[in-house]
Scaffold this motif. Structure first.
Motif, PDB file in Angstrom:
ATOM      1  N   LYS A  71     -18.950  24.456 -40.984  1.00 23.59           N
ATOM      2  CA  LYS A  71     -19.834  25.547 -40.561  1.00 23.59           C
ATOM      3  C   LYS A  71     -21.294  25.114 -40.645  1.00 23.59           C
ATOM      4  N   PRO A  72     -22.139  25.648 -39.780  1.00 19.27           N
ATOM      5  CA  PRO A  72     -23.566  25.328 -39.863  1.00 19.27           C
ATOM      6  C   PRO A  72     -24.104  25.604 -41.269  1.00 19.27           C
ATOM      7  N   GLY A  73     -24.853  24.655 -41.786  1.00 17.10           N
ATOM      8  CA  GLY A  73     -25.441  24.810 -43.108  1.00 17.10           C
ATOM      9  C   GLY A  73     -24.560  24.328 -44.235  1.00 17.10           C
ATOM     10  N   SER A  74     -23.368  23.813 -43.920  1.00 20.21           N
ATOM     11  CA  SER A  74     -22.475  23.295 -44.957  1.00 20.21           C
ATOM     12  C   SER A  74     -22.477  21.775 -44.925  1.00 20.21           C
ATOM     13  N   LEU A  75     -22.021  21.201 -46.013  1.00 21.53           N
ATOM     14  CA  LEU A  75     -21.970  19.751 -46.166  1.00 21.53           C
ATOM     15  C   LEU A  75     -20.512  19.304 -46.092  1.00 21.53           C
ATOM     16  N   CYS A  76     -20.194  18.379 -45.163  1.00 21.84           N
ATOM     17  CA  CYS A  76     -18.841  17.844 -45.012  1.00 21.84           C
ATOM     18  C   CYS A  76     -18.926  16.339 -44.779  1.00 21.84           C
ATOM     19  N   PRO A  77     -18.914  15.527 -45.847  1.00 20.57           N
ATOM     20  CA  PRO A  77     -18.918  14.072 -45.659  1.00 20.57           C
ATOM     21  C   PRO A  77     -17.573  13.592 -45.114  1.00 20.57           C
ATOM     22  N   ARG A  78     -17.472  12.342 -44.713  1.00 18.07           N
ATOM     23  CA  ARG A  78     -16.240  11.768 -44.175  1.00 18.07           C
ATOM     24  C   ARG A  78     -15.106  11.943 -45.194  1.00 18.07           C
TER      25      ARG A  78
END
Length: 183
Positions: free
Chosen positions: A106-113
């Motif tokens: 979601k926009p504004g969230s952090l999702c690394p590989r």
């Protein structure tokens, strides 16, 4: 007969070959299947040879006689017949096992590989996150004039009547000075 074996002397009947094993006619033991990576054996045909099937989407199959293994959270296989689960790309995540696709962060969230969940953004006060870049990190932007931004993953909040932020990048709305107003 093919599809069965017997490893004991003097036995009256043969044992059925386990799914995924090879038991040709006259076998005295089960042999592991020789399925290619991306496939698995789950049945033995009438000739005693294992039938190899494409690995289902959401699972990996190393070949041989190994059964499909569900992809762990943070990884997927989108199509059948793959031997290895792939980690979700930066900017996406998957929180379930055995999934065939990653979910967009979601926009504004952090999702690394390889993320198995969405993490909140860590933007400084006076900025906000509204997009995730190719590296999976949230992009922090200056808070627009007329709004306040407390930081983190919070979106801009419009200043209430009687308060303003005249310039971008402020974290707190200021009350209008005496002799002026804002509606």
């Amino acid at each position: 007969s093919a599809g069965s074996y017997q490893n004991a002397s003097g036995a009256a009947e043969c044992l059925r070959c386990k799914p995924g094993s090879l038991c040709p006619r006259g076998a005295s033991l089960e042999l592991p299947a020789a399925c290619e990576p991306g496939t698995y054996a789950n049945a033995t045909d009438d000739g005693g040879l294992p039938d190899c099937f494409d690995c289902p989407a959401g699972s990996s199959c190393g070949g041989g006689a190994a059964p499909p293994a569900e992809c762990s959270p943070g990884s997927v296989t989108a199509t059948p017949g793959l031997f290895k689960c792939e980690r979700c790309s930066a900017g996406s995540y998957q929180n379930a096992s055995g999934a065939a696709e990653c979910l967009r962060c979601k926009p504004g969230s952090l999702c690394p590989r390889g993320a198995s969940l969405e993490l909140p953004a860590a933007c400084e006060p006076g900025t906000y996150a509204n997009a995730t870049d190719d590296g999976g990190l949230p992009d922090c932007f200056d808070c627009p004039a007329g709004s306040s931004c407390g930081g983190g993953a919070a979106p801009p909040a419009e200043c209430s009547p009687g308060s303003v932020t005249a310039t971008p990048g402020l974290f707190k709305c200021e009350r209008c000075s005496a002799g002026s107003y804002q509606n």
